[in-house]
Design a protein around this motif. Structure first.
Motif, mmCIF file in Angstrom:
data_model
loop_
_atom_site.group_PDB
_atom_site.id
_atom_site.type_symbol
_atom_site.label_atom_id
_atom_site.label_comp_id
_atom_site.label_asym_id
_atom_site.label_seq_id
_atom_site.Cartn_x
_atom_site.Cartn_y
_atom_site.Cartn_z
ATOM 1 N N ASP A 182 4.574 14.913 -7.908
ATOM 2 C CA ASP A 182 4.957 15.367 -6.566
ATOM 3 C C ASP A 182 6.267 14.673 -6.180
ATOM 4 N N ASN A 183 7.368 15.181 -6.722
ATOM 5 C CA ASN A 183 8.658 14.505 -6.567
ATOM 6 C C ASN A 183 9.122 14.427 -5.114
ATOM 7 N N THR A 184 8.908 15.491 -4.357
ATOM 8 C CA THR A 184 9.380 15.519 -2.965
ATOM 9 C C THR A 184 8.714 14.437 -2.131
ATOM 10 N N ARG A 185 7.388 14.348 -2.220
ATOM 11 C CA ARG A 185 6.670 13.329 -1.434
ATOM 12 C C ARG A 185 6.956 11.930 -1.961
ATOM 13 N N ALA A 186 7.153 11.813 -3.252
ATOM 14 C CA ALA A 186 7.509 10.505 -3.823
ATOM 15 C C ALA A 186 8.865 10.042 -3.290
ATOM 16 N N ILE A 187 9.841 10.960 -3.265
ATOM 17 C CA ILE A 187 11.173 10.624 -2.747
ATOM 18 C C ILE A 187 11.092 10.203 -1.291
ATOM 19 N N TYR A 234 4.210 5.596 -5.843
ATOM 20 C CA TYR A 234 4.150 5.757 -7.296
ATOM 21 C C TYR A 234 2.955 6.600 -7.733
ATOM 22 N N ALA A 235 1.953 6.732 -6.859
ATOM 23 C CA ALA A 235 0.883 7.698 -7.138
ATOM 24 C C ALA A 235 1.454 9.116 -7.105
ATOM 25 N N PHE A 236 2.347 9.371 -6.132
ATOM 26 C CA PHE A 236 3.033 10.669 -6.076
ATOM 27 C C PHE A 236 3.916 10.875 -7.310
ATOM 28 N N SER A 250 0.839 -1.210 0.000
ATOM 29 C CA SER A 250 0.000 0.000 0.000
ATOM 30 C C SER A 250 0.871 1.256 0.000
ATOM 31 N N VAL A 251 2.029 1.196 0.686
ATOM 32 C CA VAL A 251 2.962 2.333 0.682
ATOM 33 C C VAL A 251 3.604 2.473 -0.705
ATOM 34 N N TRP A 252 3.910 1.337 -1.320
ATOM 35 C CA TRP A 252 4.495 1.321 -2.674
ATOM 36 C C TRP A 252 3.542 1.996 -3.662
ATOM 37 N N ILE A 253 2.257 1.644 -3.582
ATOM 38 C CA ILE A 253 1.249 2.254 -4.467
ATOM 39 C C ILE A 253 1.170 3.760 -4.214
ATOM 40 N N LYS A 254 1.203 4.142 -2.945
ATOM 41 C CA LYS A 254 1.153 5.563 -2.579
ATOM 42 C C LYS A 254 2.348 6.315 -3.165
#
Length: 565
Positions: free
Chosen positions: A216-221, A209-211, A203-207
């Protein structure tokens, strides 16, 4: 055992070259004597022969044989309807071992995709009833629909894949790339996450890659870093590659290179993402490393776009634009979805003053990667090169609104504003905002320095550049600092800065020109000094001669320093 059964066994054993020869001979025999094999046997021979052609990459020939096989199967079905089964038990096993008609259509679609005939591939797969479509058929259809711009159909097919295989992560990425909400996608995998241990990370992985797909590069990183730090997923090559790509998109080239190097150490045969890595190395002037990377990738596989892009980057930054253009085109031929290949070819075309062709490639790159700022940068550079400032301004404003007000979009908009004297003040405001957000963002520093140079505020520029260089070292920044120091007559330190710039990138022509210009300006003074010394020697003015010896020694020291550089 019949001869057709022997062919079937060889096909199952992977003896494709043997199948091709034998099935070809048997099909010729059947053509000369139609009664030699039954319709079902002929159907099997055609399919096995087509499979062997597919294995040999003769896709057009394979399509021809698959088409003949489907026609044979259609005739066979009509015969079965006209003549119902007599109850012979032997017919049941024979019908069970017939190659699947659906599998034949899937193979045909594969051939069409290899031949770049996506419409034909979609048409053949669309002909399969929805209930009979396997997950791999739905996956291929989803990718083809997406490529054709049929987003709604693509989403439906990806969802069908997930319904049948809830852990199909590439299908999840496909949905996220089509703007399906992360929460909706996660809900489709919730049952399997709850029923299988050690899958709580999904679920974190999906979250994460949704970023990624919302830009939203910062939150994705931050989210991927939290995943990567977990002991079970530490040192995962795919996560490291994603982090490297995100740092690149965020303009943090230093961390991007670091993550690519980590991934490469863990997997020496890694190809994915190496085109971006090669581009970053080339931008830093590390052309020898780029050349070595290209050779290593070619040794791994020359059937991927990445080795050709890396080699193209080496050519581009060596100013061999025609060769870079060829290598970019070759990469696109291997993978038409390679964004980095499109950017390479577009940049080469732009530098060859073929701006309109370059614009086409940058637009295609934007279509494939709407969240990548470098795609927009390439297009805007083309507009500016053709003096289409209005188009550049419209595009920069759209990027600013779409991707948000971050240091990169602010700098891009400021770059366009700098081209129009009316919007100089706006450019200054935008750059100040960008540098407030990220004082170390090199592109913003460079553009602010350019603005200060126009205003002849050299001291302010020097302070800006020294501050930016406090925690990083960059060829362009050192070179510009050298230019500013020359403007305030700080020649010695200017030479130091040019030397540092050349040590970082020996191919930086502007730093070399700056150094040579200073040396030329010094040379006439040296010659005049020598003439003065000769005159004084002839006149016997010892006092002056002693003074000139001291000055000559000082110049000699400087000449020695210049030579060492």
């Amino acid at each position: 055992m019949s001869v057709v059964e022997h062919v079937r066994e060889m096909a199952a054993a992977g003896l494709h070259s043997n199948v091709r020869i034998l099935s070809g001979l048997l099909l010729t025999m059947s053509g000369n004597n139609p009664e030699l094999f039954s319709p079902s046997q002929k159907y099997q021979l055609l399919v096995y022969h087509a499979d062997s052609l597919f294995h040999d990459k003769e896709y057009r020939n394979a399509v021809s044989k698959y088409t003949m096989a489907l026609q044979q199967k259609k005739a066979l079905s009509k015969t079965s309807k006209v003549r119902p089964s007599t109850g012979n038990a032997a017919s049941t096993p024979q019908s069970q071992c017939l190659p699947s008609e659906i599998e034949v259509k899937y193979k045909m679609a594969e051939c069409y995709t290899m031949l770049k005939q996506d419409k034909d591939a979609i048409a053949i797969l669309d002909g399969i009833p929805s209930r009979q479509r396997t997950p791999k058929i739905n996956m291929m259809l989803a990718n083809l629909y997406k490529k054709a711009g049929q987003e709604r159909s693509s989403v439906t097919s990806y969802k069908e894949v997930l319904r049948q295989c809830p852990l199909a992560l590439d299908a999840i990425l496909g949905l996220l790339s089509l703007s399906v909400k992360g929460a909706e996608v996660a809900s489709m995998t919730m049952n399997v996450i709850q029923s299988i241990p050690n899958l709580d990370w999904l679920s974190v992985w999906i979250k994460a890659y949704a970023f990624v797909h919302t830009g939203d590069n910062t939150r994705a990183i931050n989210t991927i870093c939290s995943l990567e730090k977990k002991s079970l997923l530490r040192d995962n090559v795919d996560l490291l590659g994603s982090l490297a790509d995100l740092y690149f998109r965020a303009g943090d080239n230093k961390n991007s290179i670091l993550k690519f190097e980590q991934a490469q150490m863990l997997d020496p045969y890694l190809i994915k993402g190496m085109d971006v890595y090669g581009y970053l190395l080339a931008r830093e002037g590390r052309l020898e490393d780029v050349e070595n990377l290209g050779c290593r990738l070619f040794n791994i596989s020359d059937q991927h776009a990445e080795p050709w892009v890396v080699s193209g980057c080496h050519s581009f930054y060596s100013k061999r634009y025609s060769r870079a253009l060829y290598l970019g085109a070759k990469a696109i031929q291997l993978n038409s979805n390679s964004v980095q290949a499109l950017l390479l070819k577009g940049a080469a075309l732009r530098n060859m003053v073929r701006v309109q062709e370059a614009i086409i490639h940058f637009r295609e790159a934007i279509r494939l990667a709407p969240c990548r700022l470098d795609c927009y940068e390439g297009l805007i550079e083309c507009y500016l090169a053709s003096n289409s400032i209005r188009e550049a301004m419209v595009m920069a404003n759209n990027v600013y609104k779409t991707l948000g007000a971050n240091a990169q979009t602010l700098t891009l908009l400021a770059t366009v504003c700098l081209e129009d004297p009316v919007t100089q003040e706006k450019a200054k405001t935008l750059l100040d905002k960008a540098l407030t957000q990220r004082p170390d963002y090199i592109k913003a520093v460079v553009k602010k320095a350019e603005l200060l140079s126009r205003e002849q505020k050299y001291e302010d520029g020097i302070a800006l550049l020294r501050n930016a260089l406090a925690n990083q070292s960059d060829c362009v920044l050192h070179r510009i600092l050298g230019d500013f120091l020359v403007a305030v007559n700080e020649y010695q330190e200017a030479m130091d800065q040019y030397s540092i710039a050349l040590s970082l990138d020996p191919n930086d022509q502007k730093s070399l020109e700056g150094m040579q210009k200073m040396e030329k300006e010094e040379s006439p003074t040296d010659a005049t000094q020598e003439e003065d010394v000769d005159d004084m020697e002839g006149s016997g003015e010892e006092g002056d001669l002693e003074g000139s010896d001291s000055e000559a020694a000082q110049w000699a020291d400087q000449e020695q320093w210049f030579g060492m550089q």
